[in-house]
Motif scaffolding. Sequence first.
Motif, mmCIF file in Angstrom:
data_model
loop_
_atom_site.group_PDB
_atom_site.id
_atom_site.type_symbol
_atom_site.label_atom_id
_atom_site.label_comp_id
_atom_site.label_asym_id
_atom_site.label_seq_id
_atom_site.Cartn_x
_atom_site.Cartn_y
_atom_site.Cartn_z
ATOM 1 N N SER A 172 0.825 -1.208 0.000
ATOM 2 C CA SER A 172 0.000 0.000 0.000
ATOM 3 C C SER A 172 0.860 1.259 0.000
ATOM 4 C CB SER A 172 -0.923 -0.017 1.226
ATOM 5 O OG SER A 172 -1.699 1.159 1.285
ATOM 6 N N LEU A 173 1.928 1.248 0.801
ATOM 7 C CA LEU A 173 2.844 2.393 0.830
ATOM 8 C C LEU A 173 3.512 2.600 -0.525
ATOM 9 C CD1 LEU A 173 4.546 1.881 4.312
ATOM 10 C CD2 LEU A 173 3.045 3.772 3.656
ATOM 11 N N ILE A 186 7.056 9.619 6.074
ATOM 12 C CA ILE A 186 6.310 8.514 6.695
ATOM 13 C C ILE A 186 6.524 8.593 8.198
ATOM 14 C CG2 ILE A 186 6.131 6.005 6.937
ATOM 15 C CD1 ILE A 186 7.124 5.764 4.072
ATOM 16 N N LEU A 187 5.454 8.488 8.953
ATOM 17 C CA LEU A 187 5.536 8.506 10.409
ATOM 18 C C LEU A 187 5.717 7.082 10.933
ATOM 19 C CD1 LEU A 187 5.302 9.917 13.183
ATOM 20 C CD2 LEU A 187 2.831 9.565 13.038
ATOM 21 N N ASP A 188 6.805 6.840 11.640
ATOM 22 C CA ASP A 188 7.063 5.561 12.284
ATOM 23 C C ASP A 188 6.940 5.783 13.789
ATOM 24 O OD1 ASP A 188 7.831 3.084 13.095
ATOM 25 O OD2 ASP A 188 9.923 3.273 12.478
ATOM 26 N N ALA A 189 5.885 5.253 14.393
ATOM 27 C CA ALA A 189 5.611 5.541 15.805
ATOM 28 C C ALA A 189 5.315 4.268 16.574
ATOM 29 C CB ALA A 189 4.436 6.512 15.923
ATOM 30 N N ASP A 190 5.595 4.302 17.866
ATOM 31 C CA ASP A 190 5.294 3.200 18.769
ATOM 32 C C ASP A 190 4.564 3.784 19.971
ATOM 33 O OD1 ASP A 190 5.141 0.759 19.913
ATOM 34 O OD2 ASP A 190 7.256 0.596 20.432
ATOM 35 N N LEU A 191 3.671 3.016 20.548
ATOM 36 C CA LEU A 191 2.933 3.468 21.726
ATOM 37 C C LEU A 191 3.570 2.875 22.967
ATOM 38 C CD1 LEU A 191 -0.792 3.155 20.554
ATOM 39 C CD2 LEU A 191 0.690 5.149 20.505
ATOM 40 N N ALA A 192 4.106 3.707 23.822
ATOM 41 C CA ALA A 192 4.749 3.227 25.050
ATOM 42 C C ALA A 192 3.698 2.684 26.011
ATOM 43 C CB ALA A 192 5.533 4.365 25.713
ATOM 44 N N GLY A 193 3.874 1.421 26.427
ATOM 45 C CA GLY A 193 2.956 0.814 27.395
ATOM 46 C C GLY A 193 1.532 0.695 26.897
ATOM 47 N N ALA A 194 1.361 0.465 25.591
ATOM 48 C CA ALA A 194 0.008 0.430 25.025
ATOM 49 C C ALA A 194 -0.865 -0.618 25.702
ATOM 50 C CB ALA A 194 0.087 0.158 23.523
ATOM 51 N N TYR A 252 -1.364 -0.666 14.959
ATOM 52 C CA TYR A 252 0.037 -0.456 15.286
ATOM 53 C C TYR A 252 0.896 -1.708 15.220
ATOM 54 C CZ TYR A 252 -2.276 3.679 16.987
ATOM 55 O OH TYR A 252 -3.047 4.794 17.070
ATOM 56 N N GLU A 253 0.287 -2.879 15.138
ATOM 57 C CA GLU A 253 1.013 -4.153 15.052
ATOM 58 C C GLU A 253 2.151 -4.209 16.064
ATOM 59 O OE1 GLU A 253 2.189 -7.402 11.714
ATOM 60 O OE2 GLU A 253 1.947 -5.321 11.145
ATOM 61 N N GLN A 254 1.791 -4.137 17.355
ATOM 62 C CA GLN A 254 2.782 -4.056 18.417
ATOM 63 C C GLN A 254 3.395 -5.410 18.771
ATOM 64 O OE1 GLN A 254 3.272 -1.340 20.916
ATOM 65 N NE2 GLN A 254 2.378 0.129 19.563
ATOM 66 N N CYS A 255 2.619 -6.470 18.705
ATOM 67 C CA CYS A 255 3.112 -7.753 19.226
ATOM 68 C C CYS A 255 3.006 -8.834 18.166
ATOM 69 C CB CYS A 255 2.322 -8.183 20.454
ATOM 70 S SG CYS A 255 2.811 -7.357 21.925
ATOM 71 N N ARG A 256 4.048 -9.046 17.405
ATOM 72 C CA ARG A 256 3.995 -10.040 16.339
ATOM 73 C C ARG A 256 3.817 -11.447 16.904
ATOM 74 N NH1 ARG A 256 7.718 -6.345 14.477
ATOM 75 N NH2 ARG A 256 9.430 -7.406 15.520
#
Length: 277
Positions: A172-173, A186-194, A252-256
């Motif tokens: 898609s990108l 492109i924004l590459d972000a992670d959520l701390a303690g999501a 966010y696909e945090q935990c593969r």
Amino acid sequence: MNGPTGPDSVFDSTAWEQVDWRAHEERVRRLRCRIFKAVKDGDLATARNLQRLMLRSWSNTLISVRQVTQRNTGRRTAGVDGQVALTSQARAEVAVQVHATRNSWRPLAVRRVWIPKASDKTKMRPLGIPVIMDRCHQARVRNALEPEWEARFEPRSYGFRPGRGCHDAIGSLFQTLCGKSKRVWILDADLAGAFDNIDHDHLLKTIGDFPARRMIASWLKAGIFEAGKGFAPTEAGTPQGSLCAAEHNEPYEQCRVMRSAGLLALVTAMLALEHCA
């Protein structure tokens, strides 16, 4: 659809090995499609009735138990009760027990272990391992809940969704950026303690009157057991590693590690969808 009943109905190792998996998978697939279509059409009452049908389906129970005990990579990992199901007889017994307790099961605490982070092996992250019965019930509930939210999710979200993955996001990108797009970053972000800070009340409000709402609430409050520290209640958040955790954070696909699992995961994705709308 209602499973083995009566004194002459025996479901043992032989019966497990003779299950027509294709037929049961097709029944579950058709029912998931009907739930999806009802939500797309705005017919929530029909969707709820179909979800109830899914939750009491023997086919759903069989498929869920098979996924947890025979297919998932974590099938040899036990929860706080130390139980696994690695033989046909054990799997048959779990299936009967899961189906018999579909309306009465009380979740147990998850077992917390620490594993290295994929991005930095010097850092550790917590993983919550539910007991085998909880995992089977979560997979069962997921089949009823997931189609509803698949009908609501944005078409360009790819994390923790069936039939989608990182390569779809990459494609898609590429399609967006290879043309005359004015997008230059492109924004590459992670959520701390999501996962640690998910609000239980807000999550349950988001689910609404989903038929298995009480069971999901019980999973959220089941608590955590860690060797050397004992039991700790869970007032907020969901344990990473349960079948139900990844879908709360779907965009966010945090935990593969939970990519092949799925339910408290599904519920987190709904919150993420709401916050990103």
